[in-house]
Scaffold this motif. Structure first.
Motif, mmCIF file in Angstrom:
data_model
loop_
_atom_site.group_PDB
_atom_site.id
_atom_site.type_symbol
_atom_site.label_atom_id
_atom_site.label_comp_id
_atom_site.label_asym_id
_atom_site.label_seq_id
_atom_site.Cartn_x
_atom_site.Cartn_y
_atom_site.Cartn_z
ATOM 1 N N GLN A 1 -4.495 -1.070 7.050
ATOM 2 C CA GLN A 1 -4.445 -0.413 5.741
ATOM 3 C C GLN A 1 -5.798 -0.206 5.105
ATOM 4 O O GLN A 1 -5.863 0.356 4.015
ATOM 5 C CB GLN A 1 -3.607 -1.262 4.788
ATOM 6 C CG GLN A 1 -2.224 -1.557 5.270
ATOM 7 C CD GLN A 1 -1.732 -2.882 4.713
ATOM 8 O OE1 GLN A 1 -1.847 -3.174 3.541
ATOM 9 N NE2 GLN A 1 -1.178 -3.711 5.581
ATOM 10 N N VAL A 2 -6.826 -0.727 5.727
ATOM 11 C CA VAL A 2 -8.134 -0.611 5.086
ATOM 12 C C VAL A 2 -8.659 0.812 5.218
ATOM 13 O O VAL A 2 -8.176 1.590 6.032
ATOM 14 C CB VAL A 2 -9.154 -1.604 5.699
ATOM 15 C CG1 VAL A 2 -8.686 -3.033 5.480
ATOM 16 C CG2 VAL A 2 -9.375 -1.329 7.171
ATOM 17 N N LEU B 1 -5.897 -13.892 11.163
ATOM 18 C CA LEU B 1 -4.604 -13.434 10.659
ATOM 19 C C LEU B 1 -4.787 -12.375 9.583
ATOM 20 O O LEU B 1 -3.998 -11.435 9.487
ATOM 21 C CB LEU B 1 -3.800 -14.603 10.094
ATOM 22 C CG LEU B 1 -2.705 -15.164 10.982
ATOM 23 C CD1 LEU B 1 -2.052 -16.369 10.335
ATOM 24 C CD2 LEU B 1 -1.653 -14.119 11.292
ATOM 25 N N ALA B 2 -5.815 -12.526 8.788
ATOM 26 C CA ALA B 2 -6.109 -11.509 7.776
ATOM 27 C C ALA B 2 -6.392 -10.184 8.468
ATOM 28 O O ALA B 2 -5.937 -9.126 8.021
ATOM 29 C CB ALA B 2 -7.310 -11.925 6.924
ATOM 30 N N GLY C 1 0.801 -1.218 0.000
ATOM 31 C CA GLY C 1 0.000 0.000 0.000
ATOM 32 C C GLY C 1 0.840 1.278 0.000
ATOM 33 O O GLY C 1 0.332 2.383 -0.102
ATOM 34 N N THR C 2 2.134 1.092 0.141
ATOM 35 C CA THR C 2 3.050 2.244 0.156
ATOM 36 C C THR C 2 3.551 2.543 -1.240
ATOM 37 O O THR C 2 4.083 1.668 -1.910
ATOM 38 C CB THR C 2 4.248 1.957 1.079
ATOM 39 O OG1 THR C 2 3.814 2.033 2.440
ATOM 40 C CG2 THR C 2 5.364 2.969 0.869
ATOM 41 N N THR C 3 3.386 3.787 -1.697
ATOM 42 C CA THR C 3 3.913 4.178 -3.000
ATOM 43 C C THR C 3 5.155 5.046 -2.797
ATOM 44 O O THR C 3 5.306 5.738 -1.799
ATOM 45 C CB THR C 3 2.884 4.993 -3.804
ATOM 46 O OG1 THR C 3 2.685 6.257 -3.150
ATOM 47 C CG2 THR C 3 1.560 4.251 -3.915
ATOM 48 N N MET C 4 6.029 4.936 -3.782
ATOM 49 C CA MET C 4 7.233 5.756 -3.712
ATOM 50 C C MET C 4 6.863 7.244 -3.746
ATOM 51 O O MET C 4 7.558 8.076 -3.174
ATOM 52 C CB MET C 4 8.155 5.419 -4.892
ATOM 53 C CG MET C 4 8.576 3.970 -4.926
ATOM 54 S SD MET C 4 9.499 3.463 -3.440
ATOM 55 C CE MET C 4 11.188 3.858 -3.919
ATOM 56 N N ARG C 5 5.773 7.559 -4.399
ATOM 57 C CA ARG C 5 5.317 8.953 -4.440
ATOM 58 C C ARG C 5 4.914 9.454 -3.050
ATOM 59 O O ARG C 5 5.186 10.582 -2.681
ATOM 60 C CB ARG C 5 4.159 9.077 -5.433
ATOM 61 C CG ARG C 5 4.615 8.954 -6.883
ATOM 62 C CD ARG C 5 3.432 8.827 -7.853
ATOM 63 N NE ARG C 5 3.888 8.782 -9.245
ATOM 64 C CZ ARG C 5 4.285 7.695 -9.868
ATOM 65 N NH1 ARG C 5 4.322 6.539 -9.260
ATOM 66 N NH2 ARG C 5 4.690 7.743 -11.136
ATOM 67 N N ALA C 6 4.284 8.567 -2.269
ATOM 68 C CA ALA C 6 3.894 8.946 -0.912
ATOM 69 C C ALA C 6 5.132 9.169 -0.039
ATOM 70 O O ALA C 6 5.195 10.110 0.749
ATOM 71 C CB ALA C 6 2.996 7.865 -0.293
ATOM 72 N N TYR D 1 -4.006 -6.052 2.784
ATOM 73 C CA TYR D 1 -5.100 -5.451 2.040
ATOM 74 C C TYR D 1 -4.665 -4.991 0.646
ATOM 75 O O TYR D 1 -5.206 -5.411 -0.364
ATOM 76 C CB TYR D 1 -5.662 -4.269 2.826
ATOM 77 C CG TYR D 1 -6.727 -3.492 2.116
ATOM 78 C CD1 TYR D 1 -6.458 -2.206 1.640
ATOM 79 C CD2 TYR D 1 -7.985 -4.036 1.900
ATOM 80 C CE1 TYR D 1 -7.431 -1.483 0.984
ATOM 81 C CE2 TYR D 1 -8.963 -3.326 1.245
ATOM 82 C CZ TYR D 1 -8.675 -2.043 0.786
ATOM 83 O OH TYR D 1 -9.630 -1.325 0.128
ATOM 84 N N ALA D 2 -3.666 -4.116 0.623
ATOM 85 C CA ALA D 2 -3.260 -3.525 -0.651
ATOM 86 C C ALA D 2 -2.576 -4.558 -1.549
ATOM 87 O O ALA D 2 -2.653 -4.471 -2.770
ATOM 88 C CB ALA D 2 -2.329 -2.332 -0.415
#
Lengths: 225, 225
Positions: free
Chosen positions: B117-118, B109-110, A30-35, B28-29
């Motif tokens: 991140q949700v 675990l999920a 979920g982490t972007t390099m842009r963030a 999640y992501a």
DNA sequence: TCCAAAACCTAACACTAGTTAGAAAATAGG
DNA sequence: CCTATTTTCTAACTAGTGTTAGGTTTTGGA
């Protein structure tokens, strides 16, 4: 006198701290390099001057996370006198572990949040480091047990898993400004150590077959923040 | 005689189980609808017949995760006789919590892996459910304390955080086929309960100002698998 | 101040992800 | 078996992601 850092080192640190924070909040995928770049006041493409890839970056974050904890605990143990009891060593380790995970909170939380999703090679490397750390705990628990500070029936492997599990969870709820790390460490240590040394009030304990701990040196791998 | 399920219900369950497994592994992501579909022997587009969106799906998984734990613990408590001691209730709750998280391991675990991140609204809803669960624990700990089963100085809020932290961590290391859930629950309960009832060996305990627990009903929100 | 090196920006590339609408296949009941 | 409904597939859309190469700006030392 603090040595003057090169611009590169200053920016790299900024990127690293930003990365820890964003990985903490958004996990790996979920982490972007842009963030990260935004957080560090850069543009995404610039990160590649400092780090080869996203994986390179997360790897650095994970290393710092586990290393801070391991180094802190080992230093605390080393600083104790030779005459320290098992209880004292365990309490010192608990305090050092808590201190480390609070101090580099972004890094340790990022590890908690991201580790499960990183590429296998990165995870394997971090797992090895954490296993090494786990063996530090196994040793101090075994020492205390050998010195008769715990009841004979205490299962040290399970104890270690409970202790580290609870400690690792503290990053989720500990808030600076509330109870001090010392308070929390002391309370936790007393529960754990009394629990391990007590004879219990239930007959179920007496049925425990011993010695259980010595045979469990190859305990399942656990996750440490 | 098991009631015959409609095809739709059968497929929906398959999608849900697949989702829990993939969210567990990838967060999640990092979870794609295509991966879930593959796991469920469907194509990604088909999932939308059963669930409105990826968020709808993760929301369902998270609900099942926390609900399984809460329901199991509450049922276990209800099944106890009125004469049960605080110790017995706590041990039953520990066992029920462990049973639940092992039984729906993918879901819990999920939750551990994905919750951070949700989208905020989903997280907030799940957090409220977990807080409600936390208050179940606060109550049984307080009851035991009120009945004099713990030392006066025991900090119940910290105890709850340690207990739940350690319990929630068990999904990371518990392996069916090794120690039984009963064994683990018993060992853990004895450590915790002895630790909370013991007088300790350190003078630091005596310095604790009481009553600490009663004033802490508004403890920080914690995360439960 | 000048200039080479360091540090950063930019635009673009190749690829991926969630989702949709309509077509195709499967199911269920008469 | 037939047919209406349910369930699934498919191709495509829009938006987003990690990364690169070359250009631009900043830094640091002489």
């Amino acid at each position: 006198m603090t040595k003057k850092l090169a611009k590169s080192a200053i920016s790299q640190k900024r990127v690293l701290d930003a990365a820890a924070k964003i990985f903490r909040d958004y996990g790996y995928a979920g982490t972007t390099m842009r963030a990260i770049a935004d957080e560090a006041d850069l543009r995404a493409g610039s990160i590649y001057y400092h780090y080869k890839s996203k994986d390179d970056l997360i790897s650095a974050v994970l290393d710092i996370g586990i290393r801070a904890v391991t180094d802190n605990v080992e230093a605390a143990l080393k600083a104790l006198p030779e005459t320290a009891t098992g209880r004292e060593r365990i309490e010192a380790a608990i305090r050092a572990h808590l201190s480390a995970i609070i101090e580099v909170g972004d890094y340790t939380l990022a590890t908690r949040r991201a580790l499960g999703q990183v590429p296998e090679a990165i995870r394997a490397r971090n797992t090895r480091m954490r296993d090494m750390y786990g063996s530090v705990w196994q040793k101090i628990l075994a020492d205390a047990h050998d010195r008769g500070e715990f009841r004979t029936s205490a299962n040290l492997t399970l104890a270690r898993l409970f202790i580290l599990g609870a400690l690792n969870w503290t990053v989720e709820w500990f808030k600076p400004g509330g109870r001090s790390i010392d308070d929390v460490a002391r309370e936790f240590a007393s529960v754990v150590l009394d629990g391990l040394s007590g004879n219990g009030g239930t007959g179920a304990i007496a049925e425990e077959v011993s010695p259980p701990a010595k045979a469990k040196r190859s305990a399942p791998r656990i996750s440490v923040a």
